[in-house]
Scaffold this active site. Structure first.
Site, PDB file in Angstrom:
ATOM      1  N   ARG A 176      43.404  13.282  36.344  1.00 41.60           N
ATOM      2  CA  ARG A 176      44.186  12.266  35.646  1.00 41.60           C
ATOM      3  C   ARG A 176      45.611  12.764  35.442  1.00 41.60           C
ATOM      4  O   ARG A 176      45.830  13.886  35.002  1.00 41.60           O
ATOM      5  CB  ARG A 176      43.549  11.984  34.277  1.00 41.60           C
ATOM      6  CG  ARG A 176      44.021  10.656  33.692  1.00 41.60           C
ATOM      7  CD  ARG A 176      43.656  10.520  32.226  1.00 41.60           C
ATOM      8  NE  ARG A 176      42.246  10.266  32.025  1.00 41.60           N
ATOM      9  CZ  ARG A 176      41.775   9.531  31.012  1.00 41.60           C
ATOM     10  NH1 ARG A 176      42.600   8.977  30.141  1.00 41.60           N
ATOM     11  NH2 ARG A 176      40.482   9.369  30.843  1.00 41.60           N
ATOM     12  N   GLY A 207      38.078  22.028  46.251  1.00 40.93           N
ATOM     13  CA  GLY A 207      38.880  22.426  45.093  1.00 40.93           C
ATOM     14  C   GLY A 207      38.117  23.434  44.248  1.00 40.93           C
ATOM     15  O   GLY A 207      37.291  24.191  44.763  1.00 40.93           O
ATOM     16  N   VAL A 250      35.830  23.053  41.716  1.00 42.55           N
ATOM     17  CA  VAL A 250      34.380  22.890  41.543  1.00 42.55           C
ATOM     18  C   VAL A 250      33.672  23.065  42.891  1.00 42.55           C
ATOM     19  O   VAL A 250      32.665  23.783  42.994  1.00 42.55           O
ATOM     20  CB  VAL A 250      34.032  21.506  40.942  1.00 42.55           C
ATOM     21  CG1 VAL A 250      32.522  21.334  40.829  1.00 42.55           C
ATOM     22  CG2 VAL A 250      34.679  21.329  39.567  1.00 42.55           C
ATOM     23  N   GLY A 251      34.233  22.454  43.940  1.00 44.08           N
ATOM     24  CA  GLY A 251      33.602  22.521  45.257  1.00 44.08           C
ATOM     25  C   GLY A 251      33.455  23.954  45.751  1.00 44.08           C
ATOM     26  O   GLY A 251      32.408  24.341  46.278  1.00 44.08           O
ATOM     27  N   HIS A 273      28.956  10.298  30.627  1.00 45.72           N
ATOM     28  CA  HIS A 273      29.693  11.560  30.603  1.00 45.72           C
ATOM     29  C   HIS A 273      31.064  11.311  29.981  1.00 45.72           C
ATOM     30  O   HIS A 273      32.086  11.346  30.633  1.00 45.72           O
ATOM     31  CB  HIS A 273      29.847  12.058  32.042  1.00 45.72           C
ATOM     32  CG  HIS A 273      30.438  13.426  32.139  1.00 45.72           C
ATOM     33  ND1 HIS A 273      29.992  14.493  31.409  1.00 45.72           N
ATOM     34  CD2 HIS A 273      31.450  13.919  32.913  1.00 45.72           C
ATOM     35  CE1 HIS A 273      30.705  15.573  31.713  1.00 45.72           C
ATOM     36  NE2 HIS A 273      31.597  15.238  32.620  1.00 45.72           N
TER      37      HIS A 273
HETATM   38  N1  APR Z   1      38.664  13.528  50.880  1.00 38.15           N
HETATM   39  C1  APR Z   1      38.310  14.825  50.717  1.00 38.15           C
HETATM   40  N2  APR Z   1      38.806  15.596  49.729  1.00 38.15           N
HETATM   41  C2  APR Z   1      39.711  15.063  48.918  1.00 38.15           C
HETATM   42  C3  APR Z   1      40.126  13.720  49.027  1.00 38.15           C
HETATM   43  C4  APR Z   1      39.561  12.938  50.074  1.00 38.15           C
HETATM   44  N3  APR Z   1      39.881  11.668  50.254  1.00 38.15           N
HETATM   45  N4  APR Z   1      41.031  13.472  48.057  1.00 38.15           N
HETATM   46  C5  APR Z   1      41.181  14.615  47.360  1.00 38.15           C
HETATM   47  N5  APR Z   1      40.384  15.565  47.857  1.00 38.15           N
HETATM   48  C6  APR Z   1      40.240  16.967  47.457  1.00 38.15           C
HETATM   49  C7  APR Z   1      41.550  17.606  47.006  1.00 38.15           C
HETATM   50  O1  APR Z   1      42.350  17.951  48.109  1.00 38.15           O
HETATM   51  C8  APR Z   1      41.035  18.811  46.235  1.00 38.15           C
HETATM   52  O2  APR Z   1      40.912  19.964  47.060  1.00 38.15           O
HETATM   53  O3  APR Z   1      39.405  17.077  46.319  1.00 38.15           O
HETATM   54  C9  APR Z   1      39.638  18.374  45.761  1.00 38.15           C
HETATM   55  C10 APR Z   1      39.520  18.299  44.241  1.00 38.15           C
HETATM   56  O4  APR Z   1      39.646  19.587  43.755  1.00 38.15           O
HETATM   57  P1  APR Z   1      40.386  19.953  42.372  1.00 38.15           P
HETATM   58  O5  APR Z   1      41.625  19.160  42.264  1.00 38.15           O
HETATM   59  O6  APR Z   1      40.438  21.433  42.286  1.00 38.15           O
HETATM   60  O7  APR Z   1      39.399  19.349  41.270  1.00 38.15           O
HETATM   61  P2  APR Z   1      38.108  20.053  40.621  1.00 38.15           P
HETATM   62  O8  APR Z   1      38.526  20.828  39.446  1.00 38.15           O
HETATM   63  O9  APR Z   1      37.328  20.730  41.699  1.00 38.15           O
HETATM   64  O10 APR Z   1      37.334  18.769  40.109  1.00 38.15           O
HETATM   65  C11 APR Z   1      36.752  17.879  41.027  1.00 38.15           C
HETATM   66  O11 APR Z   1      35.160  17.009  39.484  1.00 38.15           O
HETATM   67  O12 APR Z   1      34.908  17.458  37.262  1.00 38.15           O
HETATM   68  C12 APR Z   1      35.385  16.554  38.181  1.00 38.15           C
HETATM   69  O13 APR Z   1      37.217  15.459  37.078  1.00 38.15           O
HETATM   70  C13 APR Z   1      36.874  16.372  38.062  1.00 38.15           C
HETATM   71  O14 APR Z   1      37.038  14.523  39.590  1.00 38.15           O
HETATM   72  C14 APR Z   1      37.237  15.917  39.436  1.00 38.15           C
HETATM   73  C15 APR Z   1      36.207  16.657  40.312  1.00 38.15           C
END
Ligand code: APR
Length: 320
Positions: A88, A17, A19-20, A181
């Site tokens: 959330r 997503g 952050v990743g 946090h």
């Molecule tokens: N396995 C792998 N990836 C997953 C799974 C899973 N079981 N469930 C969800 N994901 C992936 C989603 O498909 C999405 O691509 O995790 C990713 C999360 O990315 P975003 O929704 O863009 O969230 P992001 O803004 O990157 O934040 C990630 O960090 O700061 C914290 O609260 C935030 O928990 C959140 C995390």
């Protein structure tokens, strides 16, 4: 071509997503190693990896970026960053979010551990203190190999606000934000400096209180502006600083979420504290001399974190 080069580091990022992807980009742009981007959604990590790989000749990096839905590709990772989770939903309470993301982080950690023996795991998924505790319980890794990203980001926000207030260089400001946090995090003005000068000598009490409050609500301020999404540039850069400290054995002193075994008077919880971060992961936890007020604020934050840790324990018990 006959030259034997050391194997490149392997960094797995779970959750392709916002952050990743930012973490993957910074790791590649800085040539820190090969990156494996994993996500549950088919096509997304593959597409993002291919796009990032195509920036290599322009940004002059040699990292290989792989996108996948198969944990086999993560085999023998040196570092695994877990950002997987759901945001959330409107009206969803914190406890419901905890359970949703606990299921995800548990399954991710189990799959990671099937293919890597002793990785260093950095957790980003929220609620952070609870998710990093879960990752430690599920992975069975030692405490120096499991840590959470929160303090580097919260401190970066505090540093930014101090620098804007004083109109001084961002790089001259150092800050220390400890605790959980969440709203009860503990920015420490006495340990926040501009080129070694404590901000208590540079700003009024009223100014400091305002900046502390803005730091505590730093994430929410961005969510409020974006409406649909949360911060990712500074969170990604914070994770990158931690990866760099580990892979280059920098032994930096950074506030990270670490497992406490008596430090600061607490045991069995993850909590934001200053740690020395290098090739061994968390090499040591540094205990600061706190004033009674600072200790009180830290205890309040630890009490909040403990409630979430208890929820994780209950979740794990139910799961068997
Ligand atoms: N396995 C792998 N990836 C997953 C799974 C899973 N079981 N469930 C969800 N994901 C992936 C989603 O498909 C999405 O691509 O995790 C990713 C999360 O990315 P975003 O929704 O863009 O969230 P992001 O803004 O990157 O934040 C990630 O960090 O700061 C914290 O609260 C935030 O928990 C959140 C995390």
């Amino acid at each position: 071509m006959g030259l034997m080069l050391p194997m490149r580091n392997k960094i797995t990022v779970v959750g392709a997503g916002q952050v990743g992807t930012t973490v993957a980009q910074l790791v590649a742009y800085n040539n820190l190693g090969n990156v494996v981007l994993v996500d549950i959604v088919e096509g997304v990590p593959q597409g993002k990896a291919l796009d990032l790989q195509q920036a290599g000749c322009l940004q002059a990096f040699d990292s290989i970026i792989i996108g996948t839905n198969d944990y086999k590709d993560t085999a023998n990772s040196d570092i695994v960053v877990i950002t997987a989770g759901l945001p959330r939903k409107p009206g969803q309470d914190r406890s419901a979010l905890l359970r949703t993301n606990a299921k995800i982080v548990k399954s991710v950690t189990e799959q990671v551990m099937q293919h890597s023996k002793n990785p260093i795991i950095i957790v980003v998924s929220n609620p952070l203190d609870a998710m990093v505790y879960l990752a430690k319980q599920v992975s069975g890794l030692s405490r120096n190999h499991v840590l959470g990203m929160a303090g580097v980001l919260d401190s970066a926000r505090f540093r930014t606000f101090v620098s804007l207030e004083l109109s001084c260089s961002l790089v001259d400001v150092d800050a220390m934000v400890l605790g959980g946090h969440g709203d009860s995090m503990v920015p420490l003005p006495r340990y926040t400096t501009v080129s070694g000068i404590a901000i208590t000598d540079l700003l009024t009490q009223e100014q400091i209180e305002r900046l502390v409050e803005r730091t505590r609500k730093g994430g929410a301020e961005i969510v409020g502006l974006l409406k649909n999404g949360s911060a990712f540039s500074a969170p990604g850069a914070s994770v990158f600083k931690m990866i760099e400290a580990i892979l280059l054995d920098k032994r930096r002193i950074l506030p990270c979420t670490a497992y406490l075994e008596g430090e600061y008077g607490w045991s069995g919880i993850f909590f934001g504290v200053p740690v020395e971060l290098g090739a061994l992961g968390i090499d040591k936890i540094i205990e600061l001399n706190l004033s009674p007020d600072e200790k009180k604020a830290l205890d309040k934050s630890a009490t909040d974190v403990k409630v979430m840790i208890d929820e994780v324990d209950a979740f794990l018990k139910e799961e068997g």
